[in-house]
Scaffold this motif. Structure first.
Motif, PDB file in Angstrom:
ATOM      1  N   SER A 364       0.814  -1.224   0.000  1.00 55.72           N
ATOM      2  CA  SER A 364       0.000   0.000   0.000  1.00 55.72           C
ATOM      3  C   SER A 364       0.844   1.270   0.000  1.00 55.72           C
ATOM      4  N   GLU A 365       2.149   1.164   0.297  1.00 57.11           N
ATOM      5  CA  GLU A 365       3.020   2.337   0.276  1.00 57.11           C
ATOM      6  C   GLU A 365       4.109   2.136  -0.780  1.00 57.11           C
ATOM      7  N   VAL A 366       4.175   3.071  -1.719  1.00 52.13           N
ATOM      8  CA  VAL A 366       5.145   3.000  -2.811  1.00 52.13           C
ATOM      9  C   VAL A 366       6.104   4.173  -2.668  1.00 52.13           C
ATOM     10  N   SER A 367       7.403   3.916  -2.666  1.00 50.88           N
ATOM     11  CA  SER A 367       8.420   4.955  -2.545  1.00 50.88           C
ATOM     12  C   SER A 367       9.395   4.830  -3.704  1.00 50.88           C
ATOM     13  N   VAL A 368       9.573   5.942  -4.462  1.00 50.59           N
ATOM     14  CA  VAL A 368      10.471   5.934  -5.628  1.00 50.59           C
ATOM     15  C   VAL A 368      11.336   7.187  -5.598  1.00 50.59           C
ATOM     16  N   GLU A 390      -0.331   7.487 -15.172  1.00 49.59           N
ATOM     17  CA  GLU A 390       1.111   7.438 -14.930  1.00 49.59           C
ATOM     18  C   GLU A 390       1.567   8.768 -14.324  1.00 49.59           C
ATOM     19  N   ILE A 391       2.244   8.692 -13.198  1.00 49.72           N
ATOM     20  CA  ILE A 391       2.794   9.899 -12.562  1.00 49.72           C
ATOM     21  C   ILE A 391       4.278   9.673 -12.299  1.00 49.72           C
ATOM     22  N   THR A 392       5.067  10.764 -12.429  1.00 50.96           N
ATOM     23  CA  THR A 392       6.531  10.667 -12.319  1.00 50.96           C
ATOM     24  C   THR A 392       7.011  11.472 -11.120  1.00 50.96           C
ATOM     25  N   CYS A 393       7.998  10.927 -10.405  1.00 53.96           N
ATOM     26  CA  CYS A 393       8.594  11.613  -9.254  1.00 53.96           C
ATOM     27  C   CYS A 393       9.556  12.685  -9.757  1.00 53.96           C
TER      28      CYS A 393
END
Length: 471
Positions: A364-368, A390-393
């Motif tokens: 449930s938690e995504v870190s990039v 699609e979302i980009t960091c």
């Protein structure tokens, strides 16, 4: 039965006492520049304190202790005190040694115009905490020395101060005006036969020169002596000693104590000195410098390295790509550099609802890190993704687009989420209908925070749990 009850009461008392101490604010956490340390080492929750600036600076910080942290209510930063105009001197000029403002630490140098000379011993004034030190120097017109003549020479004009002309035998020289004959009470003098303009003197047993040395001298110039030779008793305090890069001032309440004030960029370990058994302590104003700035991983300083850094000098740090810094500048203060900044790796974090998943990552938690892209989709049938799929960091830790949501016909919720230090008071079900809510209770030693936006309930709304729980 009474003893266990008393022990239980004492345990609760210790618990609340420790909780109260947890909310205290510490003096060491007050890190404003150019401020005096506050009186107490710690302050209770709700207490307020005023933080004053050091001597030579104006400003005030008013802080309030809230839940173990300092909160600012007034924040005019400490700035150098301003001095008034230092004062013009007739037939002379002055200029600032450094800077452009008359502020604490600034020094002005006086010079006389052509045809005039400075009769004052000191040619500068410095802006101190109480205002300008020293007096405005005096410039007087250049005068020829007074003369005396013998019978074979005549002088015309003002022979005391102005210009004059001598005439007479070329073999007879005009004599410069002599100083009065000197005598020293409780002492004796000596003058060299070839130099009558300088007299040395010392004192009798049990006495000493007022200057503090065991012998001294005076010089004759333009008909007057440079100082009056004096002999005082050895147990008496004479003249204040000289201080390189500073000055001494006698205190008003104690003539045997003097305050030490060092020039900007210098510091003394003693704020005052005393006269003991007729001898003044020797103060030292040492130059204050910082060593090379501290090393910070994944950072570089934007100026060339120096061997030593003067007080008030600053350096600026810059982090490498994909890292963020909490504070960029570091100041050199009182010979030590401030706490260095840190470079934290930039990350973007996505907390996914139970109806949303990432195609590339599990959980449930995504870190990039910056530059990475995640693809999002809705899990339940009948719900659609509202927003960019699609979302980009980005390099600042933000997503390239607003975070999307899953919306649709789904109205039921799955089991309520886990909450730190708490659990539901009833057994969890696999499915809840819209507007159904669950109540939470904190574990032992914890209590629910019921201040908005927190409560004891989470509510199922259109497939999502709404509300905030905190213990």
């Amino acid at each position: 039965m009474r003893v266990p009850v008393k022990l239980l009461g004492f345990g609760f008392w210790l618990f609340f006492l420790n909780c109260a101490r947890c909310k205290e604010c510490l003096r060491e956490d007050i890190t404003f520049e150019k401020t005096e340390p506050v009186e107490n080492a710690s302050y209770a929750d709700g207490e307020t304190v005023k933080v004053n600036c050091v001597a030579g600076y104006t400003g005030l910080y008013k802080l309030k202790c809230e839940k173990g942290e300092w909160k600012k209510s007034i924040e005019p930063p400490c700035a150098r005190k301003k001095c008034s105009h230092p004062g013009d001197t007739p037939n002379g000029n002055f200029e600032l040694k450094e800077g452009t403002e008359f502020v604490f630490g600034a020094t002005v140098l006086y010079t006389c115009t052509k045809g005039y000379e400075m009769t004052s011993r000191i040619n500068h004034r410095t802006c101190r905490a109480q205002g300008w030190d020293n007096a405005v120097p005096v410039c007087e017109v250049v005068k020829c020395p007074a003369i005396s003549t013998d019978g074979e020479v005549t002088a015309s004009g003002n022979t005391e101060e102005g210009s004059y002309v001598t005439s007479g035998s070329s073999n007879t020289a005009a004599k410069q005006k002599l100083c009065p004959v000197l005598s020293v009470e409780n002492g004796f003098i000596y003058s060299h036969p070839s130099n009558k303009e300088k007299i040395f003197y010392s004192c009798n047993t049990g006495y000493k020169p007022f200057t503090g040395n065991w012998w001294d001298s005076v010089t004759c110039s333009k008909g007057s002596w440079s100082d009056e030779p004096r002999c005082i008793r050895k147990e008496e305090c004479g003249a204040l000693p000289s201080v390189h890069h500073g000055k001494l001032t006698l205190t008003l309440h104690d003539p045997e104590t003097a305050d030490v004030e060092c020039d900007p960029g210098y510091m003394s370990t003693d704020r005052s000195i005393k006269c003991t058994n007729g001898r003044w302590e020797k103060p030292v104003c040492k130059e204050v410098r910082c060593d090379i700035p501290p090393n910070v991983e994944n950072a570089v300083i934007t100026s060339e390295p120096e061997e030593l850094y003067l007080p008030e000098s600053t350096v600026t740090y810059v982090c490498r790509n994909s890292y963020l810094m909490n504070e960029k500048r570091v100041f050199c203060q009182r010979g030590t550099s401030e706490k260095p900044p840190t470079c934290q790796e930039t990350k973007c974090v996505a907390n996914l609802t139970e109806n949303m998943r990432s195609d590339e990552h599990q959980g449930s938690e995504v870190s990039v890190i910056p530059g990475q892209t995640i693809t999002l989709s809705c899990v339940r049938s009948g719900s659609t993704l509202q927003g960019q799929r699609e979302i980009t960091c980005q390099s600042n830790g933000e997503w390239s687009s607003p975070f999307p949501k899953c919306i649709g016909q789904t109205t039921s919720c799955g089991p309520p989420p886990d909450v730190n230090d708490a659990d539901t008071i009833e057994l969890k079900k696999d499915e809840y209908k819209t507007r159904e809510r669950v109540e939470y209770s904190c574990f032992n030693k914890y209590t629910l925070d019921l201040r908005p936006p927190f409560s004891r309930y989470l509510t199922c709304v259109q497939g999502e749990w709404r509300g905030n729980i905190r213990c």
